[in-house]
Design a protein around this motif. Structure first.
Motif, PDB file in Angstrom:
ATOM      1  N   UNK A 161       4.142 -11.597   3.023  1.00 21.66           N
ATOM      2  CA  UNK A 161       3.355 -11.522   4.241  1.00 21.66           C
ATOM      3  C   UNK A 161       2.295 -12.614   4.210  1.00 21.66           C
ATOM      4  N   UNK A 162       1.780 -12.965   5.359  1.00 29.29           N
ATOM      5  CA  UNK A 162       0.767 -14.004   5.477  1.00 29.29           C
ATOM      6  C   UNK A 162      -0.552 -13.363   5.875  1.00 29.29           C
ATOM      7  N   UNK A 163      -1.612 -13.775   5.196  1.00 35.35           N
ATOM      8  CA  UNK A 163      -2.925 -13.239   5.499  1.00 35.35           C
ATOM      9  C   UNK A 163      -4.007 -14.268   5.264  1.00 35.35           C
ATOM     10  N   UNK A 164      -5.246 -13.812   5.225  1.00 42.39           N
ATOM     11  CA  UNK A 164      -6.392 -14.685   4.989  1.00 42.39           C
ATOM     12  C   UNK A 164      -7.132 -14.229   3.745  1.00 42.39           C
ATOM     13  N   UNK A 165      -7.641 -15.209   2.981  1.00 39.04           N
ATOM     14  CA  UNK A 165      -8.471 -14.854   1.837  1.00 39.04           C
ATOM     15  C   UNK A 165      -9.930 -14.766   2.261  1.00 39.04           C
TER      16      UNK A 165
END
Length: 341
Positions: A129-133
């Motif tokens: 999945x793609x997310x933000x840090x």
């Protein structure tokens, strides 16, 4: 939910025809909150799955060796890691024999819930999945999908060891990817079907309907008992537990806790004392109710299409197999009016 032992092994099987590669872990997972959370999420998803197969072990043999390895582990003749390693190697062999194109991460978990011990085996997929840090950078992460799985089984170890006559201490999820996928995993466990969950549930609901008719309960009371039955059944399925007929009877009538249980026994429905309720069948068991201008109609939803037929064009109901008391009242009225001699 204390987890006694847990471990993952990976079966890497690509759809290119090459043999499955086993990546075996050589030690158990450490006891952490993350492992506890994973097991809790998996239990919730497993309990919510519909259409499970309920059964018991085939006799131990070369074709079905798993129960023998499990017994050795429980008798402390084999450690948990060794037991899971020989088991996952057997699973790898079965995947090769049927040329299944999908592998996964195989979880073995021995845990306790209340006073009952379980062994769960599930083949899980890891999803990207793609997310933000924290610095708002786009990052790719991976997680185990505990909601979507087609190969999983749970063995009630306490039931298996303490009740040798039981035929429902194993439950297995029916795969949605075809019978081939379901059958290979059932063969891996060595499970034969022992209890027809949907059939037993339908028989229980039939017994309940006939009990309500026999008791000639007022509509409000019948509705309350129906809700009580469904609430109890829903709670048990969420917990992954069977319905206990004696306990259900007590829930339905606190003043006469044996009434429904005695009805089942006296009519000889052939029900087991414990029933693995089928969620789909339960969801179909609802009451249609309507009241207007002196007319009151109520019937269980599962009767629609059999004893009750609805014609949307004319807005009419056709009812078959009327209750005996109602038929007697109608006959008396017709006789008194001189229309039937």
């Amino acid at each position: 939910m204390p987890i006694r032992h847990a471990i993952f092994h990976q079966l890497d099987k690509q759809p290119d025809g090459n043999p499955a590669i086993l990546h075996a872990r050589d030690s158990e997972l450490p006891a952490t909150d993350a492992v506890e959370a994973l097991q809790a999420d998996l239990n919730d998803s497993y309990n919510a799955k519909q259409g499970k197969v309920w059964g018991f072990f085939h006799g131990e043999s070369g074709a079905y060796p798993f129960s023998g390895w499990l017994k050795q582990y429980l008798d402390e003749k084999q450690d948990f890691t060794g037991f899971t390693r020989v088991s996952v190697e057997h699973l790898q062999k079965l995947i090769e024999e049927i040329n299944l194109s999908t592998g996964g991460h195989v979880l073995f978990s021995h845990y306790q819930q209340g006073l009952t011990e379980y062994l769960m085996i599930a083949v899980l997929q890891q999803v990207q999945t793609v997310g933000l840090d924290d610095d708002l950078n786009v990052v790719v992460s991976r997680y185990l999908d505990t909601n979507n799985f087609s190969c999983a089984a749970r063995i009630n170890l306490s039931e298996w060891r303490n009740n040798p006559n039981s035929k429902q201490y194993i439950s297995i999820v029916k795969g949605k990817t075809g019978r081939k996928s379901s059958d290979y995993f059932r063969d891996f466990i060595g499970c034969q079907e022992g209890v027809d969950g949907p059939g037993e549930t339908r028989t229980l609901l039939k017994a309940f309907t006939e009990y309500v008719e026999k008791e000639d309960l007022p509509e409000e009371s019948a509705r309350e008992k129906t809700h009580a039955l469904l609430d109890y059944a829903t709670t048990q399925t969420k917990l992954g537990q069977p319905l206990h007929l004696q306990e259900l009877s007590e829930v339905l009538d606190e003043d006469r806790p044996q009434a429904f249980y005695d009805h089942i026994r006296n009519r000889d429905y052939g029900l087991s004392p414990e029933i693995p309720a089928d969620k789909r069948v339960l969801n179909q068991f609802r009451r249609f109710t309507g009241r207007a201008e002196g007319l009151s109609i109520s019937f269980e939803a599962h009767l629609l299409g059999s004893n009750v037929t609805y014609d949307a064009g004319t807005g009419s109901l056709t009812i078959k197999n009327l209750p005996t008391q109602l038929k007697d009242q109608l006959k008396r009225r017709v006789t008194e009016s001189g229309e039937l001699q």
